[in-house]
Design a protein around this motif. Structure first.
Motif, mmCIF file in Angstrom:
data_model
loop_
_atom_site.group_PDB
_atom_site.id
_atom_site.type_symbol
_atom_site.label_atom_id
_atom_site.label_comp_id
_atom_site.label_asym_id
_atom_site.label_seq_id
_atom_site.Cartn_x
_atom_site.Cartn_y
_atom_site.Cartn_z
ATOM 1 N N VAL A 374 0.816 -1.211 0.000
ATOM 2 C CA VAL A 374 0.000 0.000 0.000
ATOM 3 C C VAL A 374 0.849 1.259 0.000
ATOM 4 C CG1 VAL A 374 -0.238 0.022 2.514
ATOM 5 C CG2 VAL A 374 -1.956 1.144 1.106
ATOM 6 N N LEU A 375 1.995 1.229 0.703
ATOM 7 C CA LEU A 375 2.845 2.413 0.739
ATOM 8 C C LEU A 375 3.505 2.664 -0.614
ATOM 9 C CD1 LEU A 375 4.553 2.204 4.234
ATOM 10 C CD2 LEU A 375 2.672 3.653 3.508
ATOM 11 N N MET A 376 3.946 1.601 -1.276
ATOM 12 C CA MET A 376 4.559 1.777 -2.591
ATOM 13 C C MET A 376 3.549 2.333 -3.583
ATOM 14 S SD MET A 376 7.181 1.708 -4.398
ATOM 15 C CE MET A 376 8.293 0.831 -3.291
ATOM 16 N N GLU A 377 2.339 1.827 -3.530
ATOM 17 C CA GLU A 377 1.324 2.332 -4.446
ATOM 18 C C GLU A 377 1.002 3.793 -4.143
ATOM 19 O OE1 GLU A 377 -2.019 -0.305 -4.624
ATOM 20 O OE2 GLU A 377 -0.761 -2.072 -4.984
ATOM 21 N N GLN A 378 1.053 4.164 -2.869
ATOM 22 C CA GLN A 378 0.846 5.565 -2.496
ATOM 23 C C GLN A 378 1.956 6.438 -3.085
ATOM 24 O OE1 GLN A 378 -1.744 6.771 -0.799
ATOM 25 N NE2 GLN A 378 -1.033 8.899 -0.640
ATOM 26 N N VAL A 379 3.198 5.960 -3.003
ATOM 27 C CA VAL A 379 4.337 6.704 -3.552
ATOM 28 C C VAL A 379 4.194 6.870 -5.054
ATOM 29 C CG1 VAL A 379 6.820 6.621 -3.981
ATOM 30 C CG2 VAL A 379 5.937 6.045 -1.718
ATOM 31 N N LEU A 380 3.863 5.786 -5.755
ATOM 32 C CA LEU A 380 3.740 5.850 -7.212
ATOM 33 C C LEU A 380 2.608 6.784 -7.622
ATOM 34 C CD1 LEU A 380 4.283 2.074 -8.095
ATOM 35 C CD2 LEU A 380 5.906 3.949 -8.339
ATOM 36 N N GLY A 381 1.507 6.735 -6.876
ATOM 37 C CA GLY A 381 0.399 7.633 -7.171
ATOM 38 C C GLY A 381 0.800 9.092 -7.002
ATOM 39 N N GLU A 382 1.575 9.376 -5.955
ATOM 40 C CA GLU A 382 2.026 10.743 -5.724
ATOM 41 C C GLU A 382 3.013 11.189 -6.795
ATOM 42 O OE1 GLU A 382 3.533 11.029 -1.773
ATOM 43 O OE2 GLU A 382 1.583 10.675 -0.813
ATOM 44 N N MET A 383 3.831 10.259 -7.290
ATOM 45 C CA MET A 383 4.778 10.602 -8.349
ATOM 46 C C MET A 383 4.052 10.978 -9.635
ATOM 47 S SD MET A 383 7.900 7.869 -7.847
ATOM 48 C CE MET A 383 8.877 8.674 -9.111
#
Length: 497
Positions: A374-383
């Motif tokens: 979930v954290l990685m997907e949050q990072v990618l979404g923010e990028m």
């Protein structure tokens, strides 16, 4: 019952004082192992703590801790004024057989005690080498990734209090935040017309193909692929029981007339293509053939599984939009990898499909990958939201274009007399065909002796073809030059020059 004095504890309790595991746990685990194997049978009285600590040369408190651990796990019971005894079912194994197990107690079995299905089909095709120079099939250069910046983004999300609740629960359908931004990204970059409900987040392209195959393919189904195609995907299709039928590839991509002729005589279930840069030849499927394939899919009812392999890596012209962008009949499933220009841990796979199929795909993903990141997907979404993914890609494209131009020049200088090739419009590899037949496996062995490794997955050779796929994305300019020179040296050795 066995007397404590007659049990050879030192033969199966072996202490490793260099191990990170506490000594009392080492002893306890080996005693439990002996109980499970039937060497210490129910009713056996364990030695007193003083005698046992002298026997094993450990502190008495260690043995006390061992007995406490065994008692906590329910393996022993302490009887007042009598001692500590093994409890559990009485082992029916004859003493003679148990004695033969004595020397095996500290070892894990080398083979199973049961039969199981084996698959030669799924043997790992990948090879590794310690050579200084290695050709691959076209992978990005991890050295171009700003690892410190990516790690700071992940760390910031990990520390953010608003994300703490997300750590305890993950919706295996994927992060809604990431799916929303990914759908926007694909709509803008690929000309799609999708929402987050049309996306499934996976770990990789291979997982996407696996899930798709599990749902859509049955044993005996025919899947069309290019006469040269991606070996990992072919393995997945074959594992599903499908029959693979090759279709010729030319300078415009897959031969649409050949597809039509096959459809007239066979019931085709699926066509797998990498139209942007065909793997392994790097050719781009022409616009007219894309339209023709969509018409054929509607006419004959077969599925088009479109892999956006290397879509992000275009140098000379704007990329041709995928078939999925023009699909109005729901015949195309679009799969790919997001963040290929990032570090491996920051990449993810995806599937784009109509919502009714997506519902079924989520069921399958739910039983093979419920956890996600979930954290990685949050990072990618923010990028995506901040436009950083575009900046990463734009920066890396300049480097890869320079590397492509350089290796093309080096190949012309060093191997023009031996090979034919065209400068690829995109991607991270060059497709080379040899003018004269040469034993590629022997060439690969000769190159290894010169400190250059060429995996067998890059070699394509049969009666009518001798070719190699040479990846350049992971090489600096000097590394590419050195590698091609070593390849030339191997060729000259092969032909005795």
């Amino acid at each position: 019952m066995s007397s404590p004095a007659t049990v050879p504890y030192k033969s199966f309790v072996q202490i490793d004082r260099q191990s990170g595991t506490a000594i009392y746990l080492q002893i306890a685990h080996q005693l439990i192992n002996a109980i499970q194997r039937g060497f210490l049978v129910t009713g056996t009285r364990l030695p007193g703590t003083r005698h046992f600590c002298e026997l094993l040369d450990v502190n008495r408190n260690t043995i006390v801790a061992v007995y406490d651990e065994l008692d906590a796990q329910g393996w022993v019971e302490t009887r007042p004024n009598k001692g500590t005894f093994i409890i559990g079912k009485i082992d029916p194994t004859p003493q003679k057989i148990r004695n033969t197990q004595e020397n095996q107690l500290a070892h894990y079995p080398k083979v199973t005690g049961f039969s199981f299905k084996k698959s030669n089909l799924l043997d790992n095709p990948f090879e590794h080498s310690s050579c200084e120079y290695v050709f691959n099939d076209g992978t990005p250069d991890i050295r171009l990734t700003q690892i410190s910046h990516l790690s700071s983004l992940y760390s910031a999300n990990l520390k953010r209090k608003s994300n703490h609740k997300k750590l305890g629960y993950y919706n295996h359908d994927g992060s809604e935040f990431f799916k929303q931004h990914l759908s926007n990204y694909l709509n803008q970059s690929r000309g799609l017309h999708i929402s987050k409900d049309n996306i499934l987040i996976t770990r990789s392209t291979e997982m996407s193909v696996f899930i798709t195959s599990e749902i859509l393919l049955s044993p005996g189904d025919i899947v069309l692929v290019g006469s040269l195609s991606y070996f990992s995907v072919n393995m997945i299709f074959q594992k599903s029981g499908a029959r693979i039928m090759p279709v010729p590839i030319d300078e415009e991509g897959i031969d649409v007339d050949a597809v039509r002729n096959i459809c007239k005589t066979h019931q085709i279930r699926m066509l797998y293509i990498t139209p942007h840069h065909h793997y392994p030849t790097t050719v781009t499927l022409s616009a007219s053939r894309r339209i023709a394939l969509l018409h054929l899919a509607s006419e004959f009812g077969f599925i088009i599984l479109e892999d956006d392999y290397d879509y992000d890596f275009h140098y000379d012209n704007s990329p041709v939009l995928p078939l999925a962008s023009a699909d109005s009949n729901g015949m195309v499933i679009y799969i790919g990898a997001f963040g290929k220009s990032l570090a491996p841990g920051f990449r993810t796979g995806f599937i784009v499909a109509p919502e009714n199929l997506m519902t079924e795909m989520r069921k399958h993903l739910g039983i093979i990958d419920r956890q996600g990141d979930v954290l990685m997907e949050q990072v990618l979404g923010e990028m995506i939201e901040a436009g950083e993914i575009h900046r990463y890609l734009k920066k890396s494209l300049k480097v890869y274009q320079e590397r492509r131009d350089h290796i093309v020049q080096v190949l012309e200088d060093q191997l023009q007399e031996f090979i034919d090739f065209k400068k690829p419009a995109g991607g991270l590899a060059v497709w080379t065909r040899w003018k004269q037949p040469i034993n590629l496996m022997q060439l690969s062995k000769a190159c290894v002796r010169n400190n250059l490794f060429i995996p067998k997955t890059l070699l394509y050779q049969h009666k009518e073809l001798t070719a190699m796929r040479l990846g350049f994305g992971h090489f600096t300019l000097q590394e590419a030059e050195n590698s091609v020179q070593l390849l030339r040296q191997g060729v000259l050795e092969q032909w005795g020059r």
